[in-house]
Design a protein around this motif. Sequence first.
Motif, PDB file in Angstrom:
ATOM      1  N   ALA A 113       0.832  -1.202   0.000  1.00 25.31           N
ATOM      2  CA  ALA A 113       0.000   0.000   0.000  1.00 25.31           C
ATOM      3  C   ALA A 113       0.868   1.254   0.000  1.00 25.31           C
ATOM      4  CB  ALA A 113      -0.932  -0.012   1.214  1.00 25.31           C
ATOM      5  N   TRP A 114       1.894   1.236   0.807  1.00 29.12           N
ATOM      6  CA  TRP A 114       2.830   2.368   0.860  1.00 29.12           C
ATOM      7  C   TRP A 114       3.475   2.583  -0.499  1.00 29.12           C
ATOM      8  CZ3 TRP A 114       8.032   3.225   0.126  1.00 29.12           C
ATOM      9  CH2 TRP A 114       8.586   4.361   0.718  1.00 29.12           C
ATOM     10  N   ASP A 115       3.927   1.505  -1.127  1.00 27.10           N
ATOM     11  CA  ASP A 115       4.575   1.601  -2.427  1.00 27.10           C
ATOM     12  C   ASP A 115       3.592   2.045  -3.507  1.00 27.10           C
ATOM     13  OD1 ASP A 115       7.059   0.975  -4.079  1.00 27.10           O
ATOM     14  OD2 ASP A 115       5.570  -0.257  -5.112  1.00 27.10           O
ATOM     15  N   LEU A 116       2.358   1.582  -3.427  1.00 30.16           N
ATOM     16  CA  LEU A 116       1.340   1.980  -4.395  1.00 30.16           C
ATOM     17  C   LEU A 116       1.159   3.495  -4.389  1.00 30.16           C
ATOM     18  CD1 LEU A 116      -1.010   1.178  -6.355  1.00 30.16           C
ATOM     19  CD2 LEU A 116      -2.473   1.059  -4.322  1.00 30.16           C
ATOM     20  N   LEU A 117       1.072   4.069  -3.215  1.00 30.42           N
ATOM     21  CA  LEU A 117       0.882   5.512  -3.102  1.00 30.42           C
ATOM     22  C   LEU A 117       2.138   6.296  -3.451  1.00 30.42           C
ATOM     23  CD1 LEU A 117      -1.082   5.506   0.262  1.00 30.42           C
ATOM     24  CD2 LEU A 117      -2.018   6.166  -1.962  1.00 30.42           C
ATOM     25  N   ASP A 118       3.261   5.835  -2.953  1.00 29.08           N
ATOM     26  CA  ASP A 118       4.510   6.577  -3.132  1.00 29.08           C
ATOM     27  C   ASP A 118       5.090   6.426  -4.532  1.00 29.08           C
ATOM     28  OD1 ASP A 118       6.939   7.983  -2.542  1.00 29.08           O
ATOM     29  OD2 ASP A 118       7.914   6.063  -2.220  1.00 29.08           O
TER      30      ASP A 118
END
Length: 224
Positions: free
Chosen positions: A117-122
């Motif tokens: 999720a963090w990577d998806l947003l960032d």
Amino acid sequence: MDAGLRDIVRSHVGSEDAVGHLREYFGLDGGRPYTGARFEGLGGGGDRVGVADVVTAEDLVAVQMLSVRVPERVSLDLLEGDLGQQMSKLLREIPCELDMVDAETGELESGSAAEWAWDLLDAQYGVGWVMAGKLLARKRPRLLPVYDRVVRCVLGTPSSFWLGLHHALRVDDHALHHELLDLRKRAGIPETVSALRVCDIVLWMAHHEGHRPLRCPGHGTLSP
């Protein structure tokens, strides 16, 4: 790295200024509270029943309380588009009622739903690591911490903040976690404020005034 991070956090949590900083942040001594004091509780919280696995407009406003603004197109995609659907799918895999101190490493390391999720947003949607972390902290305040450039400077730019803090909270029979809960009680702030948020506020308050003038190196890429 873990021992260094733990020592830095404990030195600030145990400082004479910690209680005062928390009370100042929440406006408990007559002053005006910081807008971030409403981050977790705004609208009943991002992890409340019914919305815990959905990014809402209230979540986007709550993130603004921490001085960041999700870009308009990304906001619309989170609320009405494919990004929102992807985030909901990932959020359903991230425990909602789990404290970081009680989590297994697998809940936080590379390959976990939280990291995806963090990577998806960032990385994929380009909101930046600070904003990505704050949005996830709004949805999972007990498991995932707020993290920004100020706190990163205080901690000496750790390569993996989530795992480093997780280890720090768990060692010595969860001593740091208990210190954070005790600090929350002594400061008189609500129990609805997570131990992770207490930690973030104490670190941030200790350094935010000096961060910008000193051009501190709390920037660049990193892992959560």
